[in-house]
Design a protein around this motif. Structure first.
Motif, PDB file in Angstrom:
ATOM      1  N   UNK A 155      15.005  53.321  78.525  1.00  0.00           N
ATOM      2  CA  UNK A 155      14.258  54.828  78.522  1.00  0.00           C
ATOM      3  C   UNK A 155      14.202  55.492  77.500  1.00  0.00           C
ATOM      4  N   UNK A 156      15.032  55.305  76.366  1.00  0.00           N
ATOM      5  CA  UNK A 156      15.039  56.008  74.980  1.00  0.00           C
ATOM      6  C   UNK A 156      13.566  56.147  74.667  1.00  0.00           C
ATOM      7  N   UNK A 157      13.196  57.240  74.189  1.00  0.00           N
ATOM      8  CA  UNK A 157      11.580  57.422  73.745  1.00  0.00           C
ATOM      9  C   UNK A 157      11.625  58.440  72.652  1.00  0.00           C
ATOM     10  N   UNK A 158      11.978  57.944  71.380  1.00  0.00           N
ATOM     11  CA  UNK A 158      12.037  58.744  70.200  1.00  0.00           C
ATOM     12  C   UNK A 158      10.518  59.008  69.782  1.00  0.00           C
ATOM     13  N   UNK A 159      10.369  60.190  69.212  1.00  0.00           N
ATOM     14  CA  UNK A 159       9.225  60.641  68.932  1.00  0.00           C
ATOM     15  C   UNK A 159       8.858  60.604  67.249  1.00  0.00           C
ATOM     16  N   UNK A 160       9.815  59.810  66.625  1.00  0.00           N
ATOM     17  CA  UNK A 160       9.507  59.802  64.995  1.00  0.00           C
ATOM     18  C   UNK A 160       8.568  59.268  64.648  1.00  0.00           C
ATOM     19  N   UNK A 161       7.900  59.713  63.409  1.00  0.00           N
ATOM     20  CA  UNK A 161       6.918  59.153  62.757  1.00  0.00           C
ATOM     21  C   UNK A 161       7.413  57.885  61.980  1.00  0.00           C
ATOM     22  N   UNK A 162       6.553  56.852  61.504  1.00  0.00           N
ATOM     23  CA  UNK A 162       6.864  55.876  60.765  1.00  0.00           C
ATOM     24  C   UNK A 162       7.800  56.391  59.410  1.00  0.00           C
ATOM     25  N   UNK A 163       7.553  57.310  58.931  1.00  0.00           N
ATOM     26  CA  UNK A 163       8.346  58.054  57.814  1.00  0.00           C
ATOM     27  C   UNK A 163       9.854  58.352  58.174  1.00  0.00           C
ATOM     28  N   UNK A 164       9.811  59.101  59.286  1.00  0.00           N
ATOM     29  CA  UNK A 164      11.288  59.546  60.042  1.00  0.00           C
ATOM     30  C   UNK A 164      11.820  58.142  60.237  1.00  0.00           C
ATOM     31  N   UNK A 165      11.307  57.152  60.815  1.00  0.00           N
ATOM     32  CA  UNK A 165      12.084  55.977  61.190  1.00  0.00           C
ATOM     33  C   UNK A 165      12.694  55.233  60.086  1.00  0.00           C
ATOM     34  N   UNK A 166      11.733  55.312  58.691  1.00  0.00           N
ATOM     35  CA  UNK A 166      12.388  54.808  57.434  1.00  0.00           C
ATOM     36  C   UNK A 166      13.574  55.674  57.007  1.00  0.00           C
ATOM     37  N   UNK A 167      13.641  57.128  57.243  1.00  0.00           N
ATOM     38  CA  UNK A 167      14.468  57.697  56.838  1.00  0.00           C
ATOM     39  C   UNK A 167      15.752  57.616  57.932  1.00  0.00           C
ATOM     40  N   UNK A 168      15.665  57.502  59.080  1.00  0.00           N
ATOM     41  CA  UNK A 168      16.563  56.999  59.833  1.00  0.00           C
ATOM     42  C   UNK A 168      17.204  55.957  59.382  1.00  0.00           C
ATOM     43  N   UNK A 169      16.531  55.065  59.439  1.00  0.00           N
ATOM     44  CA  UNK A 169      17.090  53.559  58.972  1.00  0.00           C
ATOM     45  C   UNK A 169      17.929  53.735  57.682  1.00  0.00           C
ATOM     46  N   UNK A 170      17.424  54.440  56.728  1.00  0.00           N
ATOM     47  CA  UNK A 170      18.145  54.656  55.529  1.00  0.00           C
ATOM     48  C   UNK A 170      19.532  55.503  55.442  1.00  0.00           C
ATOM     49  N   UNK A 171      19.426  56.395  56.505  1.00  0.00           N
ATOM     50  CA  UNK A 171      20.637  56.961  56.803  1.00  0.00           C
ATOM     51  C   UNK A 171      21.698  55.990  57.405  1.00  0.00           C
ATOM     52  N   UNK A 172      21.240  55.139  58.351  1.00  0.00           N
ATOM     53  CA  UNK A 172      22.141  54.235  58.992  1.00  0.00           C
ATOM     54  C   UNK A 172      22.559  52.996  58.026  1.00  0.00           C
ATOM     55  N   UNK A 173      21.810  52.601  57.005  1.00  0.00           N
ATOM     56  CA  UNK A 173      22.176  51.710  56.116  1.00  0.00           C
ATOM     57  C   UNK A 173      23.160  52.204  55.104  1.00  0.00           C
ATOM     58  N   UNK A 174      23.069  53.384  54.496  1.00  0.00           N
ATOM     59  CA  UNK A 174      24.009  54.360  53.946  1.00  0.00           C
ATOM     60  C   UNK A 174      25.349  54.368  54.505  1.00  0.00           C
ATOM     61  N   UNK A 175      25.347  54.766  55.776  1.00  0.00           N
ATOM     62  CA  UNK A 175      26.631  54.901  56.490  1.00  0.00           C
ATOM     63  C   UNK A 175      27.210  53.612  56.722  1.00  0.00           C
TER      64      UNK A 175
END
Length: 263
Positions: free
Chosen positions: A138-158
């Motif tokens: 039921x997780x329903x993110x509202x992120x745009x494609x650019x925000x998804x890229x940013x989130x993946x970037x943060x996770x990759x750096x972590x």
């Protein structure tokens, strides 16, 4: 070929070795995703009703509370990956394969580089699995494609930061058992942050610790990118922590590896 070309080529060989291990033993990758998935199920469906009521009357069981805890559980996957990396490096060290590599005409940096890159790839694959399970719940993110890229970037750096720290732990641990125990505080820190409940609900002393430990700003940044909640200065603090931990882990792992090689 230049020395840099040899180093890159040797690192790619070590990367292929680690990815072949991951393909041969997929249970390792699944185990990284398993812990966050179990905790996600537990907190959403078992404790979610009580916890969600205390957080502004959220609903649970596939409603708003899953949106609140999912970013923290996605982050938890990176800490689980660090534990597996520490154990894997320690196994190679204690079983003597690293000493064999040191007698071969390969770049000294290739072992750690190949290990870290391979572990980051495996952990990111596990993060994708956890995101998929969260979406099914039921997780329903509202992120745009650019925000998804940013989130993946943060996770990759972590993930990169924690993997370098885990490599250092694996090099200094005396046995795989101790290598599995040393990173455990990393897995508990997200819970003493904003992963499960807001820091505002905690007692004063605990709240201070929760707000200034590394994982809270990272969780808030992910939550803001994926769900549109306010980020404030959390993004800058999160990036600073990730970069700082990456540099510290890299320096520690490289110096430990080189020191042991010179003995």
């Amino acid at each position: 070929m230049t020395s840099m070309s040899y180093a890159v080529s040797d690192s790619m060989t070590m990367l292929r070795r680690n990815l072949k291990h991951a393909r041969r033993y997929p249970g390792l990758t699944l185990s990284v995703a398993g812990t966050p998935v179990v905790i996600l199920l537990l907190f959403n469906y078992v404790f979610g009703g009580a916890l969600a009521t205390g957080i502004g009357g959220m609903s649970s069981g596939g409603g708003e509370y899953i949106d609140y805890i999912a970013p923290g559980m996605i982050l938890l996957t990176a800490t689980a990956g660090a534990l597996v990396t520490a154990v894997s490096v320690c196994v190679d060290v204690t079983e003597g394969i690293v000493n064999r590599f040191r007698t071969m005409a390969i770049s000294r940096a290739s072992f750690l580089t190949g290990y870290v890159v391979g572990s980051v790839i495996q952990t990111m694959a596990s993060i994708v699995l956890v995101i998929g399970v969260a979406l099914l719940m039921g997780f329903r993110p509202t992120a745009t494609p650019l925000e998804w890229v940013a989130a993946i970037g943060v996770l990759t750096l972590l993930t990169l930061a924690l993997t370098w720290l885990a490599a250092g732990i694996g090099l200094v641990a005396k046995s795989p058992e101790s290598a599995s125990n040393i990173p455990l505080p990393l897995q508990f820190l997200p819970f003493v942050g904003s992963a499960i409940v807001p820091t505002e609900s905690m007692p004063a002393g605990m709240r201070w610790f929760a707000e200034y430990q590394p994982f809270t700003p990272i969780i808030e940044t992910l939550r803001g990118l994926l769900l549109g909640t306010p980020i404030g200065n959390s993004a800058i603090i999160a990036l600073a922590w990730c970069v700082g931990l990456s540099l510290a882990g890299y320096a520690w792992a490289r110096s430990t590896f080189n020191r042991d090689a010179n003995r």
